[in-house]
Design an enzyme around this catalytic site. Structure first.
Site, PDB file in Angstrom:
ATOM      1  N   LEU A 154      29.482  40.671  38.275  1.00  0.00           N
ATOM      2  CA  LEU A 154      29.281  42.387  38.161  1.00  0.00           C
ATOM      3  C   LEU A 154      30.313  43.130  38.103  1.00  0.00           C
ATOM      4  O   LEU A 154      30.324  44.369  37.588  1.00  0.00           O
ATOM      5  CB  LEU A 154      28.036  42.634  39.400  1.00  0.00           C
ATOM      6  CG  LEU A 154      26.866  41.785  39.460  1.00  0.00           C
ATOM      7  CD1 LEU A 154      26.189  42.248  41.134  1.00  0.00           C
ATOM      8  CD2 LEU A 154      26.029  42.623  38.390  1.00  0.00           C
ATOM      9  N   GLY A 155      31.409  42.521  38.738  1.00  0.00           N
ATOM     10  CA  GLY A 155      32.489  43.334  38.817  1.00  0.00           C
ATOM     11  C   GLY A 155      33.835  42.661  39.040  1.00  0.00           C
ATOM     12  O   GLY A 155      33.672  41.657  39.545  1.00  0.00           O
ATOM     13  N   GLY A 157      38.070  42.925  40.458  1.00  0.00           N
ATOM     14  CA  GLY A 157      39.335  43.737  40.579  1.00  0.00           C
ATOM     15  C   GLY A 157      40.545  42.979  41.014  1.00  0.00           C
ATOM     16  O   GLY A 157      40.344  41.874  41.147  1.00  0.00           O
ATOM     17  N   THR A 158      41.579  43.597  41.659  1.00  0.00           N
ATOM     18  CA  THR A 158      42.570  42.955  42.272  1.00  0.00           C
ATOM     19  C   THR A 158      42.558  42.249  43.380  1.00  0.00           C
ATOM     20  O   THR A 158      43.083  41.146  43.505  1.00  0.00           O
ATOM     21  CB  THR A 158      43.786  44.113  42.721  1.00  0.00           C
ATOM     22  OG1 THR A 158      43.813  45.002  41.717  1.00  0.00           O
ATOM     23  CG2 THR A 158      45.417  43.487  42.681  1.00  0.00           C
ATOM     24  N   GLY A 160      39.314  40.698  44.338  1.00  0.00           N
ATOM     25  CA  GLY A 160      38.247  40.117  44.512  1.00  0.00           C
ATOM     26  C   GLY A 160      37.348  40.284  43.453  1.00  0.00           C
ATOM     27  O   GLY A 160      37.582  40.925  42.677  1.00  0.00           O
ATOM     28  N   LYS A 161      35.998  39.755  43.428  1.00  0.00           N
ATOM     29  CA  LYS A 161      34.911  39.907  42.590  1.00  0.00           C
ATOM     30  C   LYS A 161      33.787  40.334  43.011  1.00  0.00           C
ATOM     31  O   LYS A 161      33.323  39.732  44.466  1.00  0.00           O
ATOM     32  CB  LYS A 161      34.994  38.877  41.547  1.00  0.00           C
ATOM     33  CG  LYS A 161      34.812  37.636  42.347  1.00  0.00           C
ATOM     34  CD  LYS A 161      34.998  36.222  41.348  1.00  0.00           C
ATOM     35  CE  LYS A 161      36.613  36.228  40.962  1.00  0.00           C
ATOM     36  NZ  LYS A 161      36.750  34.790  40.334  1.00  0.00           N
ATOM     37  N   ASP A 271      32.727  57.384  45.212  1.00  0.00           N
ATOM     38  CA  ASP A 271      32.587  56.484  43.858  1.00  0.00           C
ATOM     39  C   ASP A 271      31.136  56.809  43.316  1.00  0.00           C
ATOM     40  O   ASP A 271      30.493  55.702  42.578  1.00  0.00           O
ATOM     41  CB  ASP A 271      32.806  54.978  44.189  1.00  0.00           C
ATOM     42  CG  ASP A 271      33.335  54.207  42.970  1.00  0.00           C
ATOM     43  OD1 ASP A 271      33.673  54.888  42.010  1.00  0.00           O
ATOM     44  OD2 ASP A 271      33.166  53.099  42.937  1.00  0.00           O
TER      45      ASP A 271
END
EC number: 2.7.11.1
Length: 479
Positions: A154-155, A157-158, A160-161, A271
């Site tokens: 689903l996403g 980034g630096t 984790g996920k 966000d």
């Protein structure tokens, strides 16, 4: 400790979060952990609006010589999201003075918190995972990675996920946020992770994603969060192009209720965007806390990197005037504008031009919009956060009183007594009709199962595990 004093002050260069250039800021570090920056040296210590304001409590400090010599980075976990701020000074000695002062303040605050918890009758909070188990399960088995099927990224980034998972035992869908331990263990400073996971456990609101389980493996911390199946609001809006003002009012009210709750707990969500809003099976809003960018977006022309969706950034964020609660009301303005107008209030493929629009351009409305709707959106999208609707001391109450929401009973909103304007066509919590077909049919492999023992915990984990005592958690007793 009621008297807050300044520990250290001086000029530092702060790197922009979104537009990666360096800005001079005059920073004050205080005994309560606040680290606040101004454009000019404050003559009066109680200047009302610092540009940058964050806390160094439970932070991690790192020193680096990139992208400039004498750089230091402050990293902390906000809920389950890792945030970083980057600074640099002129000499190694100056950097040493700042980092030692910040570390000393953070250590003292940590000791005070430990003392408070030891004195407090509720010091068993550390065993929250055990306490809150369903009383019917006397021998509760800790969750492990092997208890889930892994369906879709689903996403990412630096740090984790986030992966859509299905719990094997119940067939229920969750979002699992997996953070790499090495990025959040600096020396022995891990208290922030434990504290923040407690905040998440204690955050209960009908329109916010709740934490169902948390556990750890050899090299990861895993947060298993609610994932509702009524589809993303983005999906429904794309299909219908615009929502009526009534439907937008319903969703807007639920979002305001959730943000009011967060702000009352001193949390800025920061966000808010359409992609982070989902519907549950009955058609109520759920704001997700998956908190990872969809990767950094690089603007080839300027080589400046952005994390996340620049269309939603508030003017104060772009100008790197660190922000308070009003940033969430800008986000609310953008998503409600999209719902009622069918497009973003400011858009340009070229990021430089987009930023100029966000900072300078007046907002335009379709002729079909009611005067109440125009008034609300105009108020929420005021460039100056201090003049923005909701930007005053009354925060959410200012928005609740606006004529667009007249007639809304806010207690009924919270109690889910209002009938949703649209009910997703799902038959149960495991109905996947609003999920992409490509990933409901197959699973993805995250970790080769043979790397773990049957408990999902690597046998070689002994020296890393003590950092995270009592990290496991189950919410089954709270439903």
């Amino acid at each position: 400790m009621s008297d807050v004093t300044i520990v250290k002050e001086g000029w530092v260069q702060k790197r922009g979060e979104y537009i990666k250039n360096w800005r001079p800021r005059y920073f004050l570090l205080k005994t309560d952990g606040s680290f606040i920056g101004y454009k000019e040296k404050p003559q009066d210590v109680d200047l009302p609006y610092p540009l940058n304001n964050f806390s160094v409590a439970k932070c991690q400090l790192m020193k680096t010589e990139r992208p400039k010599p004498n750089t230091f980075i402050i990293r902390c976990l906000q809920w389950t999201t890792v945030i970083e701020r980057t600074f640099h000074v002129d000499t190694p000695e100056e950097r040493e003075e700042w980092t030692e002062a910040i570390q000393a303040v953070a250590d003292r605050l940590q000791r005070q918190e430990e003392e408070r918890m030891n004195c407090s009758p509720t010091s068993q909070i550390d065993n929250i995972g055990e306490e809150e188990m369903d009383a019917s399960t006397t021998h509760h088995k800790r969750k492990t990675m092997n208890d889930f099927d892994y369906l879709k990224l689903l996403g990412k980034g630096t740090f984790g996920k986030v992966i859509l998972v299905r719990e094997k035992a119940s067939g229920k869908y969750y979002a699992m946020k997996i953070l790499k331990k090495e990025v959040i263990i600096a020396k022995d400073e891990v208290a922030h992770t434990l504290t923040e996971s407690r905040v998440l456990k204690n955050t209960r609101h009908p329109f916010l994603t709740s934490l169902k389980y948390s556990f750890q493996t050899k090299d990861r911390l895993c947060f298993v969060m609610e994932y509702v199946n009524g589809g993303e609001l983005f999906f429904h809006l794309s299909r219908e192009r615009v929502f009526s003002e009534d439907r937008t009012r319903f969703y807007g009210a639920e979002i305001v209720s959730a943000l009011d709750y967060l702000h009352s707990g001193k949390i800025v969500y920061r966000d808010l965007k359409l992609e982070n809003l989902m519907l549950d099976k009955d058609g109520h809003i759920k704001i997700t806390d998956f908190g990872l960018c969809k990767e950094g977006i690089t603007d080839a022309a300027t080589m400046k990197t952005f994390c996340g969706t620049p269309e939603y950034l508030a003017p104060e964020v772009l100008e790197d005037n660190d922000y308070g609660r009003a940033v969430d009301w800008w986000g609310l303005g953008v998503v409600m504008y999209e719902m009622m107008c069918g497009r973003l209030p400011f858009y340009n493929q070229d990021h430089e031009k987009l930023f100029e629009l966000i900072l300078m351009e007046d907002i335009k409305f379709p002729r079909t919009l009611s005067s109440d709707a125009k008034s609300l959106l105009s108020g929420l999208l005021i460039k100056d956060p201090n003049k923005r609707l909701g930007g005053g001391p009354d925060d959410a109450k200012e928005i609740m009183r606006h004529s667009f929401f007249s007639g809304v009973n806010w207690q009924d909103v919270y109690d889910k007594k209002l009938v949703p304007p649209f009910k997703p066509q799902v038959t149960s919590e495991t109905d996947t009709r609003y999920f992409d077909e490509e990933f409901t049919a197959q699973t993805i492999t995250i970790t080769p199962p043979e790397k773990y023992d049957e408990d999902g915990m690597d046998c070689m984990d002994n020296e890393r595990r003590p950092h995270f005592p009592q990290f496991s958690y189950s919410a089954s007793g709270r439903e």
